[in-house]
Design an enzyme around this catalytic site. Structure first.
Site, PDB file in Angstrom:
ATOM      1  N   LYS A  23      -1.122   2.252   5.047  1.00 17.00           N
ATOM      2  CA  LYS A  23      -2.086   3.070   4.214  1.00 17.00           C
ATOM      3  C   LYS A  23      -3.171   2.150   3.357  1.00 17.00           C
ATOM      4  O   LYS A  23      -4.438   2.351   3.258  1.00 17.00           O
ATOM      5  CB  LYS A  23      -1.652   3.663   3.161  1.00 17.00           C
ATOM      6  N   ARG A  98       2.880  11.770  -4.032  1.00 13.63           N
ATOM      7  CA  ARG A  98       4.480  11.308  -3.493  1.00 13.63           C
ATOM      8  C   ARG A  98       5.248  12.462  -3.632  1.00 13.63           C
ATOM      9  O   ARG A  98       6.441  12.173  -3.132  1.00 13.63           O
ATOM     10  CB  ARG A  98       4.714  10.096  -4.064  1.00 13.63           C
ATOM     11  N   ARG A 170       3.067 -12.379  -2.735  1.00 15.49           N
ATOM     12  CA  ARG A 170       3.961 -11.452  -2.210  1.00 15.49           C
ATOM     13  C   ARG A 170       4.320 -10.527  -3.035  1.00 15.49           C
ATOM     14  O   ARG A 170       4.503 -10.800  -4.299  1.00 15.49           O
ATOM     15  CB  ARG A 170       5.098 -12.024  -1.583  1.00 15.49           C
TER      16      ARG A 170
END
Ligand code: AMP
Length: 226
Positions: A23, A98, A170
């Site tokens: 996405k 969501r 990360r």
């Protein structure tokens, strides 16, 4: 706004799909190609955590565990962002809605602005591959370009292809244990939205296990005809 002024509809695209479906990558590409604004509630929440706001403090542990942050917090954050001037060009929602409550709130927020959803795209992927996809991913700390330990390393080792920066980051929640919880939350709360939007007649499914550029082309078509 002057009530007599007609509102013009800007593209409002929703990208649905589990964590790792691509996405964010696809939203960034559409942003660059069409001048639309990528609205990622994950990014907005991470910014709130970094800024130490009340919402960020409440969200932090939930995000670290791979759960869903409460609807109230997420809807408020999105409502604030939708008030910014730059989103008038059109938006790509990445990671929102969501839950069913978020989907209903979105309809209301858009209606208040004279807008509505142009298209909902469901990125179709195999769950089993998502753990590997997510576990190896990282981004340029400067421009946000995405990379992957196995699937997409920088052309010149240690240097971002896009901006040349040598700093990468990360996400704390991109680890195998948390990914399992995030997938579970997706199937329990978010996957039912595919049927919700299907019933409204504006859902399109795009196979998303293939090459990034092929998927991007399919999405470009959808935006052009939205
Ligand atoms: P993402 O960057 O979209 O993968 O989101 C990272 C994390 O932020 C998720 O695992 C959730 O904990 C939280 N989050 C992002 N968007 C939402 C949302 N719309 N509703 C609830 N939680 C969210």
């Amino acid at each position: 706004m002057d009530g007599a002024t007609p509102n013009t509809q800007s593209p409002v695209l929703i990208l649905l799909g589990p964590p790792g479906a691509g996405k964010g990558t696809q939203a960034r590409m559409l942003q660059d190609q069409f001048g639309l604004v990528q609205l990622s509630t994950g990014d907005l929440l991470r910014a709130a955590v970094a800024a130490g706001t009340d919402a960020g403090k409440a969200a932090q542990s939930v995000m670290a565990a791979g759960g869903l942050v409460s609807d109230d917090i997420v809807i408020n954050i999105l409502r604030d962002r939708l008030g910014d001037d730059d989103v008038a060009a059109g938006i790509i929602l990445d990671g929102f809605p969501r839950t069913a409550a978020q989907a209903e709130a979105l309809d209301t927020l858009l209606a208040e602005q004279g807008q509505s959803i142009s298209a909902v795209v469901s990125l179709e992927v195999d769950d089993a591959a998502m753990v590997d996809r997510i576990s190896g991913r990282y981004t340029c700390a400067n421009c946000g370009e995405g990379f992957h330990d196995t699937f997409k390393q920088p052309v010149e080792a240690g240097k971002c292809d896009s901006c040349g920066s040598e700093e990468f980051k990360r996400r704390a929640d991109d680890n195998a244990a948390t990914v399992a919880s995030r997938l579970e939350a997706y199937h329990a709360e978010t996957a039912p939205l595919i049927a919700y939007y299907g019933a409204q007649g504006n859902l399109q499914s795009v196979p998303a296990m293939g090459a990034i550029d092929d998927i991007a082309q399919a999405l470009q078509q959808i935006v052009r005809s939205a």
